[in-house]
Design an enzyme around this catalytic site. Sequence first.
Site, PDB file in Angstrom:
ATOM      1  N   GLY A 207      -2.321  77.241  62.284  1.00  0.00           N
ATOM      2  CA  GLY A 207      -3.718  77.308  62.687  1.00  0.00           C
ATOM      3  C   GLY A 207      -4.072  76.232  63.677  1.00  0.00           C
ATOM      4  O   GLY A 207      -3.389  75.207  63.786  1.00  0.00           O
ATOM      5  N   ALA A 208      -5.173  76.461  64.406  1.00  0.00           N
ATOM      6  CA  ALA A 208      -5.544  75.535  65.476  1.00  0.00           C
ATOM      7  C   ALA A 208      -7.046  75.296  65.535  1.00  0.00           C
ATOM      8  O   ALA A 208      -7.587  74.980  66.590  1.00  0.00           O
ATOM      9  CB  ALA A 208      -5.052  76.088  66.824  1.00  0.00           C
TER      10      ALA A 208
ATOM     11  N   LYS B 129     -17.121  73.282  62.119  1.00  0.00           N
ATOM     12  CA  LYS B 129     -16.809  71.854  62.247  1.00  0.00           C
ATOM     13  C   LYS B 129     -16.957  71.324  63.678  1.00  0.00           C
ATOM     14  O   LYS B 129     -17.389  70.185  63.873  1.00  0.00           O
ATOM     15  CB  LYS B 129     -15.410  71.570  61.702  1.00  0.00           C
ATOM     16  CG  LYS B 129     -15.322  71.819  60.198  1.00  0.00           C
ATOM     17  CD  LYS B 129     -13.950  71.504  59.641  1.00  0.00           C
ATOM     18  CE  LYS B 129     -13.923  71.777  58.137  1.00  0.00           C
ATOM     19  NZ  LYS B 129     -12.617  71.422  57.531  1.00  0.00           N
TER      20      LYS B 129
ATOM     21  N   GLY C 145      -5.855  73.334  48.363  1.00  0.00           N
ATOM     22  CA  GLY C 145      -7.122  72.947  48.946  1.00  0.00           C
ATOM     23  C   GLY C 145      -8.037  72.233  47.969  1.00  0.00           C
ATOM     24  O   GLY C 145      -8.934  71.497  48.390  1.00  0.00           O
TER      25      GLY C 145
ATOM     26  N   GLU D 224      -3.669  79.438  73.768  1.00  0.00           N
ATOM     27  CA  GLU D 224      -4.544  78.502  74.471  1.00  0.00           C
ATOM     28  C   GLU D 224      -5.176  77.498  73.515  1.00  0.00           C
ATOM     29  O   GLU D 224      -5.611  76.414  73.933  1.00  0.00           O
ATOM     30  CB  GLU D 224      -5.628  79.260  75.244  1.00  0.00           C
ATOM     31  CG  GLU D 224      -6.596  80.078  74.397  1.00  0.00           C
ATOM     32  CD  GLU D 224      -6.119  81.484  74.124  1.00  0.00           C
ATOM     33  OE1 GLU D 224      -6.959  82.320  73.725  1.00  0.00           O
ATOM     34  OE2 GLU D 224      -4.906  81.755  74.297  1.00  0.00           O
TER      35      GLU D 224
ATOM     36  N   SER E   1     -17.784  73.052  45.854  1.00  0.00           N
ATOM     37  CA  SER E   1     -18.329  71.733  46.199  1.00  0.00           C
ATOM     38  C   SER E   1     -19.578  71.391  45.388  1.00  0.00           C
ATOM     39  O   SER E   1     -19.741  70.239  44.965  1.00  0.00           O
ATOM     40  CB  SER E   1     -18.641  71.666  47.697  1.00  0.00           C
ATOM     41  OG  SER E   1     -17.446  71.628  48.446  1.00  0.00           O
TER      42      SER E   1
ATOM     43  N   TYR F  13      -8.031  77.348  48.399  1.00  0.00           N
ATOM     44  CA  TYR F  13      -7.899  77.155  46.949  1.00  0.00           C
ATOM     45  C   TYR F  13      -8.424  78.344  46.151  1.00  0.00           C
ATOM     46  O   TYR F  13      -8.338  78.343  44.915  1.00  0.00           O
ATOM     47  CB  TYR F  13      -8.607  75.875  46.504  1.00  0.00           C
ATOM     48  CG  TYR F  13     -10.101  75.831  46.770  1.00  0.00           C
ATOM     49  CD1 TYR F  13     -11.009  76.419  45.891  1.00  0.00           C
ATOM     50  CD2 TYR F  13     -10.599  75.206  47.914  1.00  0.00           C
ATOM     51  CE1 TYR F  13     -12.372  76.375  46.132  1.00  0.00           C
ATOM     52  CE2 TYR F  13     -11.963  75.153  48.164  1.00  0.00           C
ATOM     53  CZ  TYR F  13     -12.836  75.738  47.269  1.00  0.00           C
ATOM     54  OH  TYR F  13     -14.189  75.696  47.519  1.00  0.00           O
TER      55      TYR F  13
ATOM     56  N   ARG G  77      -2.452  81.498  66.509  1.00  0.00           N
ATOM     57  CA  ARG G  77      -2.611  82.897  66.890  1.00  0.00           C
ATOM     58  C   ARG G  77      -3.016  83.007  68.353  1.00  0.00           C
ATOM     59  O   ARG G  77      -2.765  84.029  68.989  1.00  0.00           O
ATOM     60  CB  ARG G  77      -3.646  83.560  65.981  1.00  0.00           C
ATOM     61  CG  ARG G  77      -3.154  83.758  64.556  1.00  0.00           C
ATOM     62  CD  ARG G  77      -4.261  84.205  63.630  1.00  0.00           C
ATOM     63  NE  ARG G  77      -5.205  83.123  63.339  1.00  0.00           N
ATOM     64  CZ  ARG G  77      -6.330  83.268  62.670  1.00  0.00           C
ATOM     65  NH1 ARG G  77      -6.676  84.466  62.233  1.00  0.00           N
ATOM     66  NH2 ARG G  77      -7.116  82.238  62.444  1.00  0.00           N
TER      67      ARG G  77
END
Length: 270
Positions: A128-129, A68, A239, A156, A19, A218, A153
């Site tokens: 993923g979550a 995040k 990515g 919940e 970045s 990436y 994974r």
Amino acid sequence: MADPRRAAVVGKPIAHSISPVIHAAGYAAAGLTGWSYTRIEAGADELPGLVAGLGPEWAGLSVTMPGKEAALALADEVSPVAAAVGAANTLVRRQDGTWYADNTDVTGMVEVLTGAGCVAGAVVTVLGAGGTARAAIAAAARIGAAEVTVVARRPEAVDELRLVAAAAGVPLAGAEWDGAPSHARADLVISTVPKGVADPLADNFDWRPESVFFDVVYDPWPTPLAAAALAAGCRVVSGLDLLLAQAFGQFEHFTGVTAPRAAMRAALPV
């Protein structure tokens, strides 16, 4: 424009992030002398203290995994898209010292997926979550996905995403991580997990050549899963594509200047 201003990308780990290269290229092309953009390694639990200690020269932070959700909680004001997603990848320092949170991952993903040929009615699998998965669900809804299956994974964790899917207006189903290969034949597969997590799946996925695979990782590239998708004839985006697309919005948030897209794109490694 010559007054020193600072911005940074924050995450853990963060040494791999390019970045700073992208944003620095934008500053140079836009004539923003005195601006700098760096990396800061900090986890979600360290983010509040970090933000509290930033001086007035700071224009904003790009927030990556795993901070995040924590970034959203820190903000004094939140954009509608960040609120709906429940995660923020952008913290903007306002002139009065307050912080504004946005999620440019969503608009960035929409741009990337549309460019990859994804169309309305797509069946989508999300691996993923976490915070990036939240953006992936919202982006899938914006391109008109028929349904989204989240392979997690932690079972919940899927329940935590149901409000995101409901707000976005897309049906959501959950699946266990061990059963991920059975969801590889979706029209679009998005991997939002950290580097290495999805590698063991590469030998078990039965890809359709018509599918699109989008991996938010990436470095290194291609990931084993991306290499398998490429070998199967799938359209694959990385990515890096998302990193660039979401950076345009962050650049404009931080600087108030239209992002010089060509210069920022040219800064990506070949």
